[in-house]
Design a protein around this motif. Structure first.
Motif, PDB file in Angstrom:
ATOM      1  N   UNK A  19      -3.193  20.333   8.651  1.00  0.00           N
ATOM      2  CA  UNK A  19      -2.756  21.631   7.967  1.00  0.00           C
ATOM      3  C   UNK A  19      -3.132  22.954   8.738  1.00  0.00           C
ATOM      4  N   UNK A  20      -3.654  22.856   9.610  1.00  0.00           N
ATOM      5  CA  UNK A  20      -4.809  23.906  10.932  1.00  0.00           C
ATOM      6  C   UNK A  20      -3.836  24.296  11.971  1.00  0.00           C
ATOM      7  N   UNK A  21      -3.650  22.431  11.946  1.00  0.00           N
ATOM      8  CA  UNK A  21      -2.261  22.602  13.686  1.00  0.00           C
ATOM      9  C   UNK A  21      -1.394  22.988  12.896  1.00  0.00           C
ATOM     10  N   UNK A  57       1.280  -1.316   0.259  1.00  0.00           N
ATOM     11  CA  UNK A  57       0.256   0.035  -0.062  1.00  0.00           C
ATOM     12  C   UNK A  57       0.598   1.118   0.387  1.00  0.00           C
ATOM     13  N   UNK A  58       0.385   1.995  -1.259  1.00  0.00           N
ATOM     14  CA  UNK A  58       0.797   3.605  -0.636  1.00  0.00           C
ATOM     15  C   UNK A  58       0.988   4.406   0.385  1.00  0.00           C
ATOM     16  N   UNK A  59       2.093   5.014   0.872  1.00  0.00           N
ATOM     17  CA  UNK A  59       1.137   6.301   2.148  1.00  0.00           C
ATOM     18  C   UNK A  59       0.867   6.915   1.351  1.00  0.00           C
ATOM     19  N   UNK A  60       1.508   7.877   0.291  1.00  0.00           N
ATOM     20  CA  UNK A  60       0.975   8.385  -1.057  1.00  0.00           C
ATOM     21  C   UNK A  60      -0.831   8.759  -1.155  1.00  0.00           C
ATOM     22  N   UNK A  61      -1.371   7.704  -0.948  1.00  0.00           N
ATOM     23  CA  UNK A  61      -2.472   7.439  -1.192  1.00  0.00           C
ATOM     24  C   UNK A  61      -3.311   8.529  -0.023  1.00  0.00           C
ATOM     25  N   UNK A  62      -2.910   8.086   0.859  1.00  0.00           N
ATOM     26  CA  UNK A  62      -3.325   8.005   1.945  1.00  0.00           C
ATOM     27  C   UNK A  62      -3.682   9.669   2.979  1.00  0.00           C
ATOM     28  N   UNK A  63      -4.746   9.556   3.446  1.00  0.00           N
ATOM     29  CA  UNK A  63      -5.809  10.644   3.758  1.00  0.00           C
ATOM     30  C   UNK A  63      -4.309  11.378   5.061  1.00  0.00           C
ATOM     31  N   UNK A  64      -4.840  12.897   5.177  1.00  0.00           N
ATOM     32  CA  UNK A  64      -4.025  12.776   6.461  1.00  0.00           C
ATOM     33  C   UNK A  64      -3.931  11.986   7.774  1.00  0.00           C
ATOM     34  N   UNK A  65      -5.118  12.127   7.850  1.00  0.00           N
ATOM     35  CA  UNK A  65      -6.305  11.560   8.853  1.00  0.00           C
ATOM     36  C   UNK A  65      -5.525   9.918   8.560  1.00  0.00           C
ATOM     37  N   UNK A  66      -5.245   9.274   8.181  1.00  0.00           N
ATOM     38  CA  UNK A  66      -5.240   8.058   7.977  1.00  0.00           C
ATOM     39  C   UNK A  66      -3.089   7.631   8.404  1.00  0.00           C
ATOM     40  N   UNK A  67      -3.241   8.762   7.541  1.00  0.00           N
ATOM     41  CA  UNK A  67      -1.323   8.807   8.184  1.00  0.00           C
ATOM     42  C   UNK A  67      -1.204   9.638  10.281  1.00  0.00           C
ATOM     43  N   UNK A  75       5.077  16.459   2.633  1.00  0.00           N
ATOM     44  CA  UNK A  75       3.368  16.791   2.283  1.00  0.00           C
ATOM     45  C   UNK A  75       3.853  17.959   2.406  1.00  0.00           C
ATOM     46  N   UNK A  76       4.416  18.165   4.049  1.00  0.00           N
ATOM     47  CA  UNK A  76       3.905  19.386   3.887  1.00  0.00           C
ATOM     48  C   UNK A  76       5.205  20.733   4.633  1.00  0.00           C
ATOM     49  N   UNK A  77       6.883  20.093   5.287  1.00  0.00           N
ATOM     50  CA  UNK A  77       7.801  20.023   5.776  1.00  0.00           C
ATOM     51  C   UNK A  77       7.873  21.603   4.716  1.00  0.00           C
ATOM     52  N   UNK A  78       7.593  21.341   3.828  1.00  0.00           N
ATOM     53  CA  UNK A  78       8.208  22.504   2.965  1.00  0.00           C
ATOM     54  C   UNK A  78       7.559  24.033   2.106  1.00  0.00           C
ATOM     55  N   UNK A  79       5.673  24.073   2.944  1.00  0.00           N
ATOM     56  CA  UNK A  79       4.594  24.523   3.325  1.00  0.00           C
ATOM     57  C   UNK A  79       5.376  25.482   3.847  1.00  0.00           C
ATOM     58  N   UNK A  80       5.253  24.812   5.071  1.00  0.00           N
ATOM     59  CA  UNK A  80       6.173  25.409   5.980  1.00  0.00           C
ATOM     60  C   UNK A  80       6.781  26.591   6.414  1.00  0.00           C
ATOM     61  N   UNK A  81       8.390  25.612   5.746  1.00  0.00           N
ATOM     62  CA  UNK A  81       8.894  26.372   5.288  1.00  0.00           C
ATOM     63  C   UNK A  81       9.212  27.640   4.759  1.00  0.00           C
ATOM     64  N   UNK A  82       8.152  27.312   3.716  1.00  0.00           N
ATOM     65  CA  UNK A  82       7.682  28.932   2.956  1.00  0.00           C
ATOM     66  C   UNK A  82       7.459  29.995   3.434  1.00  0.00           C
TER      67      UNK A  82
END
Length: 191
Positions: A72-74, A1-11, A29-36
């Motif tokens: 994302x909000x957290x 199973x690919x983790x990329x296909x899972x939702x944030x909640x599942x991860x 998924x989120x590090x670069x967005x937080x960095x920017x």
């Protein structure tokens, strides 16, 4: 199973069970967005990287106790709090450097002495900026706010041994980096 296909909640569910791969997927998924986001607000690449990294370290360390509904909000709110803490610390550092400048008022010095004072102030500021964030914070609380090791440990929720380690590390680092300026100031005061 690919983790990329899972939702944030599942991860997040997998993360609570210590799944490092799930953490890696969330990080990717989120590090670069937080960095920017941090870079856009603070305009300092190194600080933005450090805060984004700190955010994910916190996510990993508190993985079993966090109950996140909207990741994302957290992450956004947590990053905002880290940026506010960073800005607050920098304001404190500027305040302490201003106090140092006031302790040695420029009008009491010759031009050469005023230049040396400015160089010393800049050297202290640069040396403090090179310290890791927690080490710098412990140093400032101890040397500028005159808090005891116990008080700092309680404020930062760290052990006293950890505070002692950070103080030893910071004073050794500052002694090495300010050695030339200490010699100049000793000669200045003796002349």
């Amino acid at each position: 199973m690919s983790l990329q296909s899972l939702t944030d909640t599942e991860l997040l569910g997998l993360l609570r069970n210590d799944d490092e791969q799930a953490f890696r997927e969330l990080y990717d998924r989120y590090w670069y967005k937080m960095y920017v986001t941090a870079h856009r607000k603070l305009r300092r690449k190194d600080v933005a990287e450090e805060l984004a990294q700190e955010l994910f370290v916190m996510l990993w360390q508190k993985r079993d106790s966090l109950r996140i509904i909207n990741l994302p909000a957290f992450l956004g709110v947590s990053l905002k709090n880290l940026m506010i803490d960073y800005i607050r610390r920098n304001i404190q550092e500027e305040h302490y450097l201003d106090q140092l400048r006031q302790f040695f008022p420029a009008e009491t010095f010759s031009t050469t002495e005023a230049v040396q004072l400015n160089e010393l102030t800049d050297a202290i500021q640069n040396a403090l900026a090179q310290l890791p964030e927690k080490t710098r914070e412990v140093f400032i609380l101890n040397r500028f706010e005159h808090l005891t090791i116990r008080e700092i440990a309680q404020r930062l929720n760290l052990s006293e041994k950890t505070i002692e380690y950070h103080l030893a590390r910071s004073t050794t680092f500052l002694r090495q980096n300010l050695r030339d300026f200490v010699t100049v100031w000793v000669l200045f005061f003796l002349s």
